[in-house]
Write an enzyme that holds these catalytic residues in place. Structure first.
Site, PDB file in Angstrom:
ATOM      1  CG  HIS A   1      -1.739   0.883   1.040  1.00 52.86           C
ATOM      2  ND1 HIS A   1      -2.608   2.370   1.778  1.00 52.86           N
ATOM      3  CD2 HIS A   1      -3.268   0.664   0.940  1.00 52.86           C
ATOM      4  CE1 HIS A   1      -3.438   2.689   1.371  1.00 52.86           C
ATOM      5  NE2 HIS A   1      -4.102   1.831   0.328  1.00 52.86           N
TER       6      HIS A   1
ATOM      7  CG  ASP B   1      -8.510  -4.663  -2.517  1.00 49.01           C
ATOM      8  OD1 ASP B   1      -9.761  -3.949  -2.484  1.00 49.01           O
ATOM      9  OD2 ASP B   1      -7.604  -3.950  -3.656  1.00 49.01           O
TER      10      ASP B   1
HETATM   11  N1  CMC Z   1       4.003  -7.556  -4.476  1.00 45.70           N
HETATM   12  C1  CMC Z   1       5.179  -7.355  -4.638  1.00 45.70           C
HETATM   13  N2  CMC Z   1       6.240  -6.568  -4.569  1.00 45.70           N
HETATM   14  C2  CMC Z   1       5.760  -5.453  -4.563  1.00 45.70           C
HETATM   15  C3  CMC Z   1       4.417  -5.534  -4.488  1.00 45.70           C
HETATM   16  C4  CMC Z   1       3.263  -6.458  -4.825  1.00 45.70           C
HETATM   17  N3  CMC Z   1       2.188  -6.124  -4.362  1.00 45.70           N
HETATM   18  N4  CMC Z   1       4.382  -3.939  -4.256  1.00 45.70           N
HETATM   19  C5  CMC Z   1       5.481  -2.683  -4.436  1.00 45.70           C
HETATM   20  N5  CMC Z   1       6.021  -4.010  -4.487  1.00 45.70           N
HETATM   21  C6  CMC Z   1       7.133  -3.716  -4.386  1.00 45.70           C
HETATM   22  C7  CMC Z   1       7.742  -2.577  -5.633  1.00 45.70           C
HETATM   23  O1  CMC Z   1       8.099  -3.166  -6.940  1.00 45.70           O
HETATM   24  C8  CMC Z   1       9.140  -1.520  -5.472  1.00 45.70           C
HETATM   25  O2  CMC Z   1      10.026  -2.681  -5.102  1.00 45.70           O
HETATM   26  P1  CMC Z   1      11.706  -1.825  -5.547  1.00 45.70           P
HETATM   27  O3  CMC Z   1      11.017  -0.695  -4.414  1.00 45.70           O
HETATM   28  O4  CMC Z   1      12.412  -3.070  -5.815  1.00 45.70           O
HETATM   29  O5  CMC Z   1      10.798  -1.136  -7.239  1.00 45.70           O
HETATM   30  C9  CMC Z   1       8.538  -1.855  -3.533  1.00 45.70           C
HETATM   31  O6  CMC Z   1       7.473  -2.872  -3.911  1.00 45.70           O
HETATM   32  C10 CMC Z   1       7.207  -0.838  -3.472  1.00 45.70           C
HETATM   33  O7  CMC Z   1       6.401  -0.109  -4.553  1.00 45.70           O
HETATM   34  P2  CMC Z   1       5.841   1.165  -5.254  1.00 45.70           P
HETATM   35  O8  CMC Z   1       5.372   0.708  -6.285  1.00 45.70           O
HETATM   36  O9  CMC Z   1       7.062   1.990  -5.377  1.00 45.70           O
HETATM   37  O10 CMC Z   1       5.133   1.363  -4.570  1.00 45.70           O
HETATM   38  P3  CMC Z   1       3.542   2.660  -4.755  1.00 45.70           P
HETATM   39  O11 CMC Z   1       3.197   3.066  -3.082  1.00 45.70           O
HETATM   40  O12 CMC Z   1       3.684   2.837  -5.268  1.00 45.70           O
HETATM   41  O13 CMC Z   1       2.428   1.070  -4.510  1.00 45.70           O
HETATM   42  C11 CMC Z   1       0.675  -0.213  -4.482  1.00 45.70           C
HETATM   43  C12 CMC Z   1       1.120   1.128  -4.089  1.00 45.70           C
HETATM   44  C13 CMC Z   1      -1.275  -0.536  -3.837  1.00 45.70           C
HETATM   45  C14 CMC Z   1      -0.060   0.594  -5.950  1.00 45.70           C
HETATM   46  C15 CMC Z   1       1.530  -1.382  -4.636  1.00 45.70           C
HETATM   47  O14 CMC Z   1       2.067  -2.276  -3.784  1.00 45.70           O
HETATM   48  C16 CMC Z   1       0.775  -2.553  -5.655  1.00 45.70           C
HETATM   49  O15 CMC Z   1       0.634  -2.873  -6.819  1.00 45.70           O
HETATM   50  N6  CMC Z   1      -0.167  -3.558  -4.908  1.00 45.70           N
HETATM   51  C17 CMC Z   1      -0.591  -4.784  -5.859  1.00 45.70           C
HETATM   52  C18 CMC Z   1      -2.428  -3.295  -5.606  1.00 45.70           C
HETATM   53  C19 CMC Z   1      -3.187  -3.697  -4.796  1.00 45.70           C
HETATM   54  O16 CMC Z   1      -3.121  -5.054  -3.804  1.00 45.70           O
HETATM   55  N7  CMC Z   1      -3.698  -3.049  -4.630  1.00 45.70           N
HETATM   56  C20 CMC Z   1      -4.014  -2.341  -3.972  1.00 45.70           C
HETATM   57  C21 CMC Z   1      -4.374  -1.051  -2.241  1.00 45.70           C
HETATM   58  S1  CMC Z   1      -5.472  -1.415  -1.070  1.00 45.70           S
HETATM   59  C22 CMC Z   1      -6.680  -0.724  -1.957  1.00 45.70           C
HETATM   60  C23 CMC Z   1      -7.037   0.334  -2.299  1.00 45.70           C
HETATM   61  O17 CMC Z   1      -6.987   1.907  -1.497  1.00 45.70           O
HETATM   62  O18 CMC Z   1      -7.573   0.811  -3.434  1.00 45.70           O
END
Ligand code: CMC
Length: 430
Positions: free
Chosen positions: A306, A364
């Site tokens: 998240h 989720d």
């Molecule tokens: N699985 C594997 N690696 C992950 C995941 C995951 N679900 N989420 C983040 N990472 C890694 C990502 O690859 C990155 O690694 P690095 O630093 O080596 O590049 C690091 O963790 C930080 O990720 P980010 O994409 O920079 O973080 P963000 O804050 O931009 O993204 C997120 C947050 C929710 C989009 C992401 O965690 C994700 O895509 N999760 C899966 C989708 C999901 O479950 N979304 C629902 C969110 S809760 C409901 C809502 O509010 O809508």
């Protein structure tokens, strides 16, 4: 203006910027005058360090796993309150008295029907349309039906539009579902409470009596409470940005629904369930964990991670309990998806990669299993999220409209394209 300031040096010139403090949570450096004083913008793709507005609605402490609506912990609201009480709280800022609650329930209930012409609107869709596509279109179309509540400068019209959307979202969501399965639309039953009425509109048919299961209705009501607001997330920011131009509230909420649809946001509940189905058995989990960790593989564990929570999502804890309650009530003793989910969670919480990046299950992760057990198809999961989040979007939209400092949202950019050059006639181009 706050007495505290922060001083930054921009190309040798020192600029004082005011610091503004909230009631809790991080303070902000007010950079509104930075461009005027330095000729520079700030750069923050994805707004990871930028507060886009001042708000009194929802507070999240992502490190501690805290979520407060108007100061009240989500755990207490989910345990003791109901969804319409949460709607009142988000909209008006205080919990209602008994008579305020009765009046609010009455007013929402009186708006549950949609204009009869909307039925024809639905019939234009293919039966296999994704219900989120239907929701984006039908909520946007409300502005074509309710002209008497689109003047955003009139507080009375703003309130009627708010009531209409909270009341009509379940009706439209249920219609989207009924249309996809080829069953007749069920009119709302105003003697039922909000969530029982929604279950009725989804699962009743005209030829049989239907009574919703109170345990499932209560669980779904709790799921709605958990999803009701989440401060300045992508879809809420979309609603605020759309609203900042003066667009009507129905159009703004349609924009929020479009944003919510994405798999990184509200679409994750659908994606998480599909992932659990694809994994299939606990033995296959290590291979998916490895994929999630592989930098060259775009796969992510859906329902994990998240932007704000760097701790267990407090909503996920309540959701996990609710999942067990629902499966128990339905007599589902062994759910292979739940087995995979629990084992996946256990492994991920002990894995160095997930620990280091602070990736915990989010709301989720468990919601899909619960909604599936209740009888909703996967494609409806994000629709249910949209239904519940509508009140948060509206409360945030109203707060923005009523904020005297609000301006049209207009981010700036760092331009890295071609500098000025002269037009070349087509015959002279290489
Ligand atoms: N699985 C594997 N690696 C992950 C995941 C995951 N679900 N989420 C983040 N990472 C890694 C990502 O690859 C990155 O690694 P690095 O630093 O080596 O590049 C690091 O963790 C930080 O990720 P980010 O994409 O920079 O973080 P963000 O804050 O931009 O993204 C997120 C947050 C929710 C989009 C992401 O965690 C994700 O895509 N999760 C899966 C989708 C999901 O479950 N979304 C629902 C969110 S809760 C409901 C809502 O509010 O809508």
């Amino acid at each position: 203006m706050s007495a505290k300031t922060s001083t930054i040096a921009v190309e040798g010139k020192s600029i004082d910027l005011p610091i503004r403090e909230g009631t809790i949570g991080p303070s902000v450096v007010d950079i509104a005058a930075l461009y005027k004083n330095s000729g520079m913008f700030t750069y923050d793709p994805g707004f990871t360090s930028t507060a886009s507005c001042e708000s009194q609605i929802t507070y999240i402490d992502g490190d501690e796993g805290v979520l407060l609506y108007r100061g009240y912990p989500i755990e207490q609201l989910a345990e003791h309150g109901d969804f319409l009480e949460t709607c009142y709280l988000l909209l008006y800022g205080e919990l209602p008295t008994a008579s305020q609650k009765a009046d609010f329930d009455y007013r929402v209930t009186r708006h549950t029907m949609v204009h009869e012409q909307m039925l024809r609107f639905f019939q234009g869709f293919r039966r296999d349309a994704h219900p989120m596509a239907v929701m984006v279109a039908s909520v946007g179309a409300l502005s074509a039906f309710y002209h008497d509540s689109t003047d955003i400068s009139d507080p009375q019209q703003r309130m009627i539009a708010s009531m209409r959307m909270i009341a009509k979202m379940p009706t439209l969501a249920a219609m989207a579902y009924k249309y996809s399965v080829g069953q007749p639309f069920m009119y709302p039953k105003n003697n039922l409470d909000y969530t029982a009425n929604f279950l009725h509109m989804c699962f009743a048919v005209p030829c049989e009596e239907y009574t919703s299961n109170p345990v499932l209705a209560r669980a779904l009501d709790r799921i709605f409470i958990l999803h009701a607001d989440h401060e300045q997330n992508a879809s809420t920011s979309t609603v605020r940005l759309a609203g900042s131009s003066g667009a009507n509230p129905f159009a703004c909420i349609a924009a929020g629904i479009a944003c919510l649809w994405g798999p990184a946001h509200g679409g994750a509940n659908e994606a998480a369930l599909k992932m659990l189905e694809e994994i299939g058995t606990p033995e296959r989990i290590p291979q998916y964990i490895a994929k999630a960790k592989d930098k060259n593989d775009p796969f992510r564990l859906m329902g994990f991670g998240h932007r704000v929570y760097k701790n267990y999502d407090p909503r996920a804890k309540i959701m996990q309990r609710t999942t067990h309650e629902v499966l128990n009530e339905l007599g589902i003793k062994d759910d292979p998806l739940l087995d995979v989910a629990m084992e996946l969670e256990r492994i991920a919480l002990h894995d160095e990669y997930f620990i280091e990046k602070k990736l915990y299950p989010n709301i989720d992760f468990y919601s899909g299993i619960t909604l599936k057990a209740m009888g909703f198809p996967t494609s409806m999961f994000t629709v249910l999220f949209a239904l519940a989040r509508t009140v948060g979007w509206i409360a945030q939209w109203k707060e923005m409209i009523e904020d005297p400092s609000q301006k049209i949202g207009r981010p700036r950019q760092l331009y890295t394209g071609a500098p000025k050059r002269d037009y070349v006639p087509i015959a002279q181009r290489a």
